[in-house]
Enzyme design. Structure first.
Site, PDB file in Angstrom:
ATOM      1  N   LYS A 199       0.860  -1.185   0.000  1.00  0.00           N
ATOM      2  CA  LYS A 199       0.000   0.000   0.000  1.00  0.00           C
ATOM      3  C   LYS A 199       0.894   1.233   0.000  1.00  0.00           C
ATOM      4  O   LYS A 199       1.613   1.492   0.960  1.00  0.00           O
ATOM      5  CB  LYS A 199      -0.918  -0.015   1.227  1.00  0.00           C
ATOM      6  CG  LYS A 199      -1.887   1.166   1.239  1.00  0.00           C
ATOM      7  CD  LYS A 199      -2.858   1.086   2.401  1.00  0.00           C
ATOM      8  CE  LYS A 199      -3.785   2.293   2.399  1.00  0.00           C
ATOM      9  NZ  LYS A 199      -4.665   2.301   3.568  1.00  0.00           N
ATOM     10  N   LYS A 251      -2.057  -1.620  -3.976  1.00  0.00           N
ATOM     11  CA  LYS A 251      -2.946  -0.450  -3.938  1.00  0.00           C
ATOM     12  C   LYS A 251      -2.112   0.818  -3.940  1.00  0.00           C
ATOM     13  O   LYS A 251      -1.156   0.899  -3.159  1.00  0.00           O
ATOM     14  CB  LYS A 251      -3.767  -0.559  -2.657  1.00  0.00           C
ATOM     15  CG  LYS A 251      -4.663   0.604  -2.317  1.00  0.00           C
ATOM     16  CD  LYS A 251      -5.359   0.280  -1.027  1.00  0.00           C
ATOM     17  CE  LYS A 251      -6.291   1.359  -0.597  1.00  0.00           C
ATOM     18  NZ  LYS A 251      -7.010   0.973   0.620  1.00  0.00           N
TER      19      LYS A 251
HETATM   20  C1  PBG Z   1      -7.547   3.463   5.242  1.00  0.00           C
HETATM   21  C2  PBG Z   1      -7.821   3.262   3.831  1.00  0.00           C
HETATM   22  C3  PBG Z   1      -7.555   4.135   2.780  1.00  0.00           C
HETATM   23  C4  PBG Z   1      -8.067   3.563   1.662  1.00  0.00           C
HETATM   24  C5  PBG Z   1      -8.617   2.353   2.017  1.00  0.00           C
HETATM   25  N1  PBG Z   1      -8.430   2.165   3.369  1.00  0.00           N
HETATM   26  C6  PBG Z   1      -7.002   5.478   2.719  1.00  0.00           C
HETATM   27  C7  PBG Z   1      -5.750   5.851   3.310  1.00  0.00           C
HETATM   28  O1  PBG Z   1      -4.873   5.042   3.592  1.00  0.00           O
HETATM   29  O2  PBG Z   1      -5.640   7.061   3.504  1.00  0.00           O
HETATM   30  C8  PBG Z   1      -8.022   4.185   0.312  1.00  0.00           C
HETATM   31  C9  PBG Z   1      -9.113   3.835  -0.582  1.00  0.00           C
HETATM   32  C10 PBG Z   1      -9.266   4.748  -1.727  1.00  0.00           C
HETATM   33  O3  PBG Z   1      -8.519   5.729  -1.892  1.00  0.00           O
HETATM   34  O4  PBG Z   1     -10.169   4.496  -2.517  1.00  0.00           O
HETATM   35  N2  PBG Z   1      -6.480   2.760   5.768  1.00  0.00           N
HETATM   36 ZN    ZN Z   2      -6.211   3.653   7.878  1.00  0.00          ZN
END
Ligand code: PBG
Ligand code: ZN
Length: 329
Positions: A199, A251
């Protein structure tokens, strides 16, 4: 006499001369059963509120969640990823492990409405903490091991509520192992883990943070990954595999297809990709401006994820794709 124009010896266009021929040799195709639909559910809300940064997507009032699930099921959607929009935030996100908290209620409501709908909640704290970070925040740092303990509590609560699979996204070291052990000890060895294995700290999450009212000031660069690091991404993903992840997710999606493709070669687990809010917004706003053919672009993107090596895809376009696929028939 002048030389004749040289004639190609290798001809490839014969392989795409007709629709039937193209169908015959097509390498990759996505299907509705590859797609997981994220949904936003807000407590204490009376009507659906459109999300300005993601046109076409709304925050669903908790009271209308069962109806939405029935609608999705009827369209053929079988996998949902609920995100809660909490009015019960505190320093540590304790609502997430309350058996009557928003996370537990969302899962129970979905399973009660439709037992055959697979529920895959995001497991994190940022939507439930006043500071908006993904864990216990102290002296400008997110504390790793303190957060692990709370992630386990949240995970067991979600499993008890009936979650089929969990998608931990906090990016704490050791979170997959801790959650796997916690689930097993509590009798939930059948609950799978869809690991946010890779991520990146991405600006493509911007629309999502607006969508969920995330209070974050600053950034997540001390726990989410540096977008420049493709080899490190593989190291971290394989750690999640060792820790007991059932599926490895990358992601965001579009800017990181190289990571998807490389991970596909390194693991025999299913690989997932998350087409995040910013990717959705980019296509949607361009389509609204008349610059893109939305359906063709979405199909091309999803096909691209499959070609890169993804087995499954989390996408805000899932519901729309289900509608398009029904029309295509
Ligand atoms: C939170 C989370 C995020 C997303 C999914 N779970 C955002 C972040 O880390 O700020 C992002 C999903 C998206 O941007 O569609 N941990
Ligand atoms: Zn989070």
């Amino acid at each position: 006499m002048t030389n004749p124009i040289s004639v190609p010896i290798k001809r490839v266009r014969r392989m795409r001369r007709s629709a039937n021929m193209r169908d015959l040799v097509r390498e990759h195709e996505f299907k509705l059963a590859d797609l997981i639909h994220p949904i936003f559910i807000e407590e204490n809300l009376t009507e659906a509120v459109p999300i300005s940064t993601m046109p076409g997507i709304s925050r669903i009032p908790e009271t209308m969640l069962a109806d939405e699930i029935h609608a999705l099921y009827k369209l053929g959607v079988r996998y949902v990823m609920p995100f809660g929009i909490s009015h019960t935030k505190d320093e540590i996100g304790s609502d997430t492990w309350n058996d009557n908290g928003l996370l537990a209620r969302m899962v129970k409501t979905i399973k009660a409405a439709c037992p055959d709908m697979m529920v895959i909640p995001d497991i994190c704290f940022c939507e439930y903490t006043t500071h908006g970070h993904c864990g216990v925040y102290h002296d400008e740092h997110v504390l790793n091991d303190e957060t692990l303990e709370l992630l386990v509590r949240q995970s067991v609560t979600a499993a008890k509520a009936g979650a089929d699979m969990l998608a931990p996204s906090a990016m704490m070291d050791g979170q997959v192992k801790a959650i796997r052990e916690g689930l097993d000890a509590a009798g939930f060895e059948h609950v799978a883990i869809l690991a946010h294995a890779v991520k990146f700290a991405s600006a493509f999450y911007g629309p999502f943070r607006t969508a969920v009212d995330c209070e974050l000031s600053g950034d997540r660069k001390a726990y989410q990954m540096d977008c420049a690091n493709g080899r490190q991404a593989l190291v971290e993903a394989l750690l999640d595999e060792e820790e007991g992840a059932d599926i490895l997710m990358v992601k965001p999606g579009t800017p990181y297809l190289d990571v998807v493709a490389n991970l596909r070669r390194k693991t025999n687990l299913p690989v997932a990709v998350y087409q995040v809010g910013g990717e959705y917004a980019g296509i949607k706003f361009a389509a609204l401006a008349g610059a893109l053919d939305e359906k063709r672009v979405v199909y091309e993107t999803l096909t691209g994820f499959k070609r890169a090596g993804a087995d499954l895809i989390v996408s805000y376009y899932t519901k729309q794709v289900a509608e398009w696929l029904a029309q295509d028939k």
